[in-house]
Design an enzyme around this catalytic site. Sequence first.
Site, PDB file in Angstrom:
ATOM      1  N   ALA A 101       0.871  -1.183   0.000  1.00  0.00           N
ATOM      2  CA  ALA A 101       0.000   0.000   0.000  1.00  0.00           C
ATOM      3  C   ALA A 101       0.904   1.228   0.000  1.00  0.00           C
ATOM      4  O   ALA A 101       2.110   1.124   0.206  1.00  0.00           O
ATOM      5  CB  ALA A 101      -0.908   0.007   1.225  1.00  0.00           C
ATOM      6  N   LYS A 102       0.327   2.379  -0.227  1.00  0.00           N
ATOM      7  CA  LYS A 102       1.065   3.636  -0.121  1.00  0.00           C
ATOM      8  C   LYS A 102       0.061   4.752   0.046  1.00  0.00           C
ATOM      9  O   LYS A 102      -1.083   4.654  -0.434  1.00  0.00           O
ATOM     10  CB  LYS A 102       1.890   3.887  -1.386  1.00  0.00           C
ATOM     11  CG  LYS A 102       3.078   4.808  -1.151  1.00  0.00           C
ATOM     12  CD  LYS A 102       4.186   4.075  -0.410  1.00  0.00           C
ATOM     13  CE  LYS A 102       5.443   4.917  -0.264  1.00  0.00           C
ATOM     14  NZ  LYS A 102       6.548   4.129   0.287  1.00  0.00           N
ATOM     15  N   GLY A 103       0.480   5.819   0.705  1.00  0.00           N
ATOM     16  CA  GLY A 103      -0.432   6.945   0.902  1.00  0.00           C
ATOM     17  C   GLY A 103       0.318   8.250   0.896  1.00  0.00           C
ATOM     18  O   GLY A 103       1.547   8.287   0.880  1.00  0.00           O
TER      19      GLY A 103
END
Length: 411
Positions: A101-103
């Site tokens: 994931a990444k944000g």
Amino acid sequence: MNALAATNRNFKLASRLLGLDSKLEKSLLIPFREIKVECTIPKDDGTLASFVGFRVQHDNARGPMKGGIRYHPEVEPDEVNALAQLMTWKTAVANIPYGGAKGGIGCNPSDLSLSELERLTRVFTQKIHDLIGVHTDVPAPDMGTGPQTMAWILDEYSKFHGYSPAVVTGKPIDLGGSLGRDAATGRGVLFATEALLKEYGKSIAGQRVVIQGFGNVGSWAAQLISAQGGIIVAVSDITGAIKNNNGLHIPNLLKHVKDNRGVKGFSGADSIDPNSILVEDCDILIPAALGGVINKENAKEINAKFIIEAANHPTDPEGDEILSKKGVVVLPDIYANSGGVTVSYFEWVQNIQGFMWDEEKVNAELKKYMTEGFKDVKEMCKTHNCDLRMGAFSLGVNRVARATLLRGWEA
């Protein structure tokens, strides 16, 4: 080619090497979930400001999704998608039970006060709290964020779900962070470099090293490589670039950077053009800053024998091709900088166990994972007769594909 196009290209090349069918390939490429939220906060002067936040949850076939949250003006959907996908393959290469994931939030943290950053972080957490979780998606720090940001996320999340230290990693030690986490990515770079050089009958001692980027990763890599006898001849950061052919005195440089917020003006070195840092004469080049810095414009001029990718996606595909023809050995990011996520995994394990490891154990376990990871990558290189980048990608993609098939998710 932007980061997403380059990542997709590498994935498709690995997929063909592995002989994956088109349905499985498509299901591995499509993100599990993409989140875009508006975060409006009152600023210190009483005016309102709005920022756009993102979280891309790419894949959870092998375990909870994992990835950093970055605060940077250029955070945008394609970049976050690319980095989320890279995290899926990186956690698989490291052989830890996570997905990717990444944000991020599109903002310039240096333009915001500490209290504004806190409000922004808490509003972002309120918007995504029901989509992250200890066994769902575990954020971590990235560019522009750090332990304090993680402390705010933990506190805000715990208001909704009860005290949950394992919901984020990279926390302050006082709130369940792991010893050794601060140095983990840089230490992983050291272990990865040692493993690569061993293949060529070399050790770090006496190797001339250039580091682009002197933030957390670059400065730790410099300290640890220097302690093993490596000669750091040039470094750069956003303030400038410096060089000393006899080797920089790293303890003095670290003190200078702390006092002056950058390498510029360090008395133990000469100032050089920051654009020349990548083409300085050296044995080992460590890009530890932003992506896409090695490309068709400068790859021909690079003098290093080995490139250790401490940054995410520092080499674009055109640059890769040129380096390959020149015989430069590139150790890819999805293996070389996996020390940070590996120790994040150790932190998560400690939080779930409610039992703290000492730093010696953390570092010993990290060395074991990095050494095994290199062996696994090399094995894939032999099996598929490919370079290290494709060896790492095919290793990661293969592990995720197997988990996907075992769970019956390929349709």
